[in-house]
Write an enzyme that holds these catalytic residues in place. Structure first.
Site, short mmCIF file in Angstrom:
data_model
loop_
_atom_site.label_atom_id
_atom_site.label_comp_id
_atom_site.label_asym_id
_atom_site.label_seq_id
_atom_site.Cartn_x
_atom_site.Cartn_y
_atom_site.Cartn_z
N ARG A 1 0.83 -1.21 0.00
CA ARG A 1 0.00 0.00 0.00
C ARG A 1 0.87 1.26 0.00
O ARG A 1 0.52 2.26 -0.62
CB ARG A 1 -0.96 0.01 1.19
CG ARG A 1 -2.09 -1.00 1.06
CD ARG A 1 -3.10 -0.84 2.18
NE ARG A 1 -2.56 -1.23 3.48
CZ ARG A 1 -3.08 -0.88 4.65
NH1 ARG A 1 -4.15 -0.10 4.69
NH2 ARG A 1 -2.55 -1.30 5.78
N CYS B 1 -0.65 6.26 8.93
CA CYS B 1 -0.97 4.90 8.49
C CYS B 1 -2.21 5.00 7.60
O CYS B 1 -2.29 5.87 6.75
CB CYS B 1 -1.18 3.97 9.68
SG CYS B 1 -2.46 4.49 10.85
#
Length: 280
Positions: free
Chosen positions: A175, A235
């Protein structure tokens, strides 16, 4: 009381009148798990359910934003927490969500410890659990002070130009680089320009406990970070970044900040700059 406590430490103190154990479990929507149901089915004896996923500020534009002090205090009153209590947090989550709870409690000046290894380690050692819920007498809890800092999207944009703080991204490499989409938030992958990648799970041993401090420090350095210098963690939504900040704290640093909006806010805004590929 240390920031991390062992299962034996907790087992020796269960039943103490001034001990409050809080289940801080929370799960991603696609995990197919319900933290409340799991708590009802099995929790550490005497533990109370924090309901972390609802400990947010619904009036904020930031997805799942951290609660205000009054919202935080209200929850602790509902849970019967007193200012004199010894508070231990634990979770049964792949995201180690007790770290998010630790960050929030610290933000509002409440000292807590985390059960190292959480409920999985407790159960693996065949320690007792109980089911159901018990009535709780509310308290008059009021927090004061606090440590730790929050960064906004505007501050992160300014940091892209000024570079005053190192940015560490706690998501997995796929990601972060954009090799795979961020399906959790239904967004393309990628990262904030200049960010370094330190996957939160790489800070944990196989049994879910945190690695020794020297290995934690090495993980920061190997990611291209100097833990002694200004640092802000990001995050997907402000949860696993808290794991990185906890590790940063465990190796002796108290200046780590949290970008609470993280990729769920940054990645959704077409106006924010984004990078793909490995960290530069």
């Amino acid at each position: 009381m240390d920031t991390l406590v062992t299962t034996q430490w907790l087992a020796d103190r269960l039943g103490n009148a001034d001990l409050v154990v809080l289940d801080a479990s929370s799960h991603l929507p696609d995990a197919g798990r319900d933290a409340q149901t799991e708590y009802d089915d099995a929790h550490i004896p005497g533990a109370r359910f924090l309901n972390l996923k609802t400990l947010v500020n619904p009036e904020s534009e930031v997805p799942s934003a951290y609660p205000t002090r009054s919202q935080f205090d209200d929850r602790l009153r509902e849970l019967g927490v007193r200012g004199s209590d010894t508070i231990v947090l634990y979770d049964n989550s792949a995201m180690r969500t007790s770290a998010r709870a630790w960050f929030l409690f610290r933000l509002y000046g409440v000292k807590t410890a985390i059960l190292d290894g959480g409920l999985p380690k407790w159960i693996a050692e065949e320690r007792p659990t109980e089911t159901g819920t018990k009535p709780i007498e509310p308290s008059d809890f009021t927090s004061s002070g606090g440590a730790g800092e929050i960064r906004t999207k505007a501050e992160m944009l300014g940091n892209c130009d000024a570079g005053r703080e190192q940015v560490v991204d706690a998501r997995d490499a796929g990601r972060f680089t954009g090799e795979v989409p961020d399906t959790v938030h239904n967004l393309p992958g990628g990262h904030i320009p200049g960010a370094r990648n330190l996957f939160f799970a790489d800070l944990l041993a196989e049994d879910g406990t945190f690695l020794p401090s020297e290995q934690l420090a090495s993980a920061f350095r190997e990611a291209g970070l100097d833990p002694a210098k200004p640092l802000v963690a990001s995050c997907g939504g402000g949860v696993t970044a808290s794991v990185v900040l906890l590790a940063h704290y465990l190796i002796g640093y108290e200046h780590g900040a949290l970008y609470d909006g993280s990729w769920s806010e940054w990645g959704a805004d077409p106006a924010t700059p984004k990078e793909t590929g490995p960290a530069a």
